[in-house]
Design a protein around this motif. Structure first.
Motif, PDB file in Angstrom:
ATOM      1  N   ALA A  55      10.357 -15.626  18.341  1.00  0.00           N
ATOM      2  CA  ALA A  55       9.168 -14.614  18.392  1.00  0.00           C
ATOM      3  C   ALA A  55       9.167 -13.893  17.060  1.00  0.00           C
ATOM      4  N   GLY A  56       8.073 -13.627  16.764  1.00  0.00           N
ATOM      5  CA  GLY A  56       7.894 -12.864  15.383  1.00  0.00           C
ATOM      6  C   GLY A  56       6.472 -12.233  15.180  1.00  0.00           C
ATOM      7  N   VAL A  57       6.237 -11.470  14.124  1.00  0.00           N
ATOM      8  CA  VAL A  57       5.143 -11.241  13.636  1.00  0.00           C
ATOM      9  C   VAL A  57       4.676 -11.636  12.143  1.00  0.00           C
ATOM     10  N   ARG A 116       6.057  -0.288  12.847  1.00  0.00           N
ATOM     11  CA  ARG A 116       4.958  -0.204  14.015  1.00  0.00           C
ATOM     12  C   ARG A 116       4.541  -1.513  14.522  1.00  0.00           C
ATOM     13  N   ASP A 117       4.130  -2.510  13.492  1.00  0.00           N
ATOM     14  CA  ASP A 117       3.833  -3.628  14.159  1.00  0.00           C
ATOM     15  C   ASP A 117       4.733  -4.407  14.934  1.00  0.00           C
ATOM     16  N   LYS A 122       6.401  -6.748  20.027  1.00  0.00           N
ATOM     17  CA  LYS A 122       7.626  -7.059  20.872  1.00  0.00           C
ATOM     18  C   LYS A 122       7.372  -6.510  22.344  1.00  0.00           C
ATOM     19  N   GLU A 123       6.504  -5.423  22.286  1.00  0.00           N
ATOM     20  CA  GLU A 123       6.194  -5.086  23.450  1.00  0.00           C
ATOM     21  C   GLU A 123       5.083  -5.678  24.293  1.00  0.00           C
ATOM     22  N   ALA A 124       3.971  -6.279  23.288  1.00  0.00           N
ATOM     23  CA  ALA A 124       3.294  -7.394  23.856  1.00  0.00           C
ATOM     24  C   ALA A 124       3.641  -8.391  24.500  1.00  0.00           C
ATOM     25  N   PHE A 125       4.754  -8.836  23.954  1.00  0.00           N
ATOM     26  CA  PHE A 125       5.610 -10.303  24.330  1.00  0.00           C
ATOM     27  C   PHE A 125       6.189  -9.938  25.697  1.00  0.00           C
ATOM     28  N   ARG A 126       6.834  -8.704  25.481  1.00  0.00           N
ATOM     29  CA  ARG A 126       7.650  -8.211  26.944  1.00  0.00           C
ATOM     30  C   ARG A 126       6.443  -8.071  28.022  1.00  0.00           C
TER      31      ARG A 126
END
Length: 145
Positions: A55-57, A116-117, A122-126
């Motif tokens: 996972a990443g940005v 912040r990104d 990470k929160e959205a994936f969780r």
């Protein structure tokens, strides 16, 4: 997880190493055609390499903070990853848009925004693991847009 917005295919190439100096090393992609045009900005992504998923940005754009006239780049920061993947062919699933590309007054402000990104993705994936993706509007609500 629902279908990604799109998938990018490319090879990891060396960049200017700026992300590394900020604590966010990136895999700079040389994309293979054909590839979709994405709006400049930040995205939540997963990168596939050698049978592994990370996972990443990803930032897509011209890096306006640096005023260097750079061509459009696709730079992926992988969460919890510290390794060398230069020269590897990878696939990147683009899952959701986080925010538009922005110029920052200094590197400290850029670094804070990247933090912040990373945290919001990470929160959205969780959250996606708990309930799966729904509409873009709901995805944006999950990451606070």
């Amino acid at each position: 997880m629902k279908q990604p917005i799109c998938t990018l295919h490319g090879q990891v190439v060396s960049g200017k190493q700026v992300g590394r100096t900020l604590g966010f090393p990136t895999a700079n992609l040389s994309l293979l055609p054909p590839h979709p045009r994405l709006e400049h900005g930040v995205y939540g992504v997963t990168l596939f390499r050698n049978g592994q998923t990370h996972a990443g940005v990803m930032n897509v754009g011209r890096r306006p903070t640096f005023h260097d006239g750079a061509p459009i780049s696709h730079e992926v920061h992988l969460f919890d990853w510290d390794g060398d993947i230069y020269g590897e062919r990878v696939h990147v699933d683009v899952h959701f848009y986080v925010r538009p590309e922005m110029a920052f007054s200094d590197l400290t402000q850029l670094q804070k925004q990247i933090e912040r990104d990373v945290n919001s993705v990470k929160e959205a994936f969780r959250l996606s693991e708990q309930k799966g993706w729904t509409s873009r509007t709901e995805q944006e609500a999950m990451i606070g847009l």
